[in-house]
Design a protein around this motif. Structure first.
Motif, short mmCIF file in Angstrom:
data_model
loop_
_atom_site.label_atom_id
_atom_site.label_comp_id
_atom_site.label_asym_id
_atom_site.label_seq_id
_atom_site.Cartn_x
_atom_site.Cartn_y
_atom_site.Cartn_z
N UNK A 1 0.83 -1.21 0.00
CA UNK A 1 0.00 0.00 0.00
C UNK A 1 0.86 1.26 0.00
N UNK A 2 1.87 1.28 0.86
CA UNK A 2 2.77 2.44 0.92
C UNK A 2 3.52 2.61 -0.40
N UNK A 3 3.98 1.50 -0.97
CA UNK A 3 4.70 1.57 -2.24
C UNK A 3 3.79 2.05 -3.37
N UNK A 4 2.53 1.62 -3.35
CA UNK A 4 1.58 2.07 -4.36
C UNK A 4 1.40 3.57 -4.30
N UNK A 5 1.28 4.11 -3.09
CA UNK A 5 1.13 5.56 -2.92
C UNK A 5 2.39 6.29 -3.38
N UNK A 6 3.54 5.73 -3.05
CA UNK A 6 4.81 6.36 -3.39
C UNK A 6 5.02 6.40 -4.91
N UNK A 7 4.63 5.32 -5.59
CA UNK A 7 4.91 5.19 -7.02
C UNK A 7 3.71 5.54 -7.91
N UNK A 8 2.61 5.94 -7.30
CA UNK A 8 1.46 6.38 -8.08
C UNK A 8 0.76 5.25 -8.81
N UNK A 9 0.63 4.11 -8.17
CA UNK A 9 -0.08 2.98 -8.79
C UNK A 9 -1.06 2.41 -7.76
N UNK A 10 -1.59 1.22 -8.00
CA UNK A 10 -2.55 0.64 -7.06
C UNK A 10 -1.93 -0.54 -6.31
N UNK A 11 -2.53 -0.84 -5.17
CA UNK A 11 -1.99 -1.88 -4.30
C UNK A 11 -1.99 -3.26 -4.96
N UNK A 12 -3.00 -3.54 -5.77
CA UNK A 12 -3.04 -4.83 -6.46
C UNK A 12 -1.83 -5.03 -7.36
N UNK A 13 -1.47 -3.97 -8.08
CA UNK A 13 -0.31 -4.05 -8.98
C UNK A 13 0.98 -4.23 -8.19
N UNK A 14 1.16 -3.44 -7.14
CA UNK A 14 2.41 -3.57 -6.38
C UNK A 14 2.50 -4.93 -5.71
#
Length: 206
Positions: free
Chosen positions: A43-56
């Motif tokens: 979740x944190x990585x998704x926010x950082x990289x501008x994507x969604x949690x499912x993808x990360x």
């Protein structure tokens, strides 16, 4: 006195499977973010990289399957899963993959992506450099040098420069007043064909 020696950076020499998995825009960014920022959730990585949690989550599992990232059980709570980079440094030689067309294409993509990252990084810096102090603007910068040497000497030169960079990194104190995180790029390239001298210069031209 305590032992202040820093741990030796964990290194990985990419194998054929790892390089094929890593050759993906989001996966390279995920691995880079974990190395710079430290352990994080999808979740944190998704926010950082501008994507969604499912993808990360999906791409972190792909990286984990080849040993490039791993779960950090000491930080996870319940369903919350923390991930960390399994290594600090990635190594390879382009010729490692000459016998595998797919792996060779993958490492060429990764190298191309490194250049794209450098250009993007430089452009972002140019856009905000006026916000930094004169001392830091002078400290940052780029330069180049030309020389004519055999490949063995070039390998020795790279190794010596890299040892110097590692020494400065190992001696760095993040708590030193005025310290900032910086990124240093090292590249060696052949001189472009249209810039090379076709014949040695004559005595009059020297």
């Amino acid at each position: 006195m305590g032992n202040d020696k820093k741990p030796t950076p964990r290194q990985v020499r990419l194998d054929h499977r790892q390089v094929r998995v890593l050759a993906h825009p989001l996966r390279t960014r995920l691995l880079g973010a974990l190395r710079v920022k430290g352990p994080a959730t999808a979740t944190v990585l998704a926010e950082l990289l501008g994507t969604n949690t499912g993808a990360t989550s999906y791409h972190l599992r792909q990286l984990a399957e080849v040993g490039l990232v791993t779960e950090d059980p000491d930080l996870g709570t319940g369903r919350q899963r923390f991930w960390r980079a399994a290594h600090d440094v990635t190594n390879w030689e382009p010729t490692d993959f000459d016998d595998d067309p797919d792996a060779r294409a993958a490492i060429e993509w990764i190298e191309d992506n490194q250049v794209r990252h450098f250009v993007e990084h430089a452009e972002k810096w140019f856009a905000i450099r006026h916000e930094w102090s004169p001392a830091w603007r002078d400290a940052f910068g780029m330069g180049d040098i030309f020389m004519t040497i055999p490949y063995g000497r070039l390998e020795a030169l790279k190794a010596e420069v890299w040892q110097l960079l590692e020494r400065y990194r190992d001696e760095a104190d993040p708590d030193e007043p005025g310290a900032e995180q910086v990124q240093i790029f090292l590249a060696t390239l052949p001189l472009l064909a249209d810039l090379r001298l076709a014949t040695p210069p004559s005595e009059e031209e020297r």
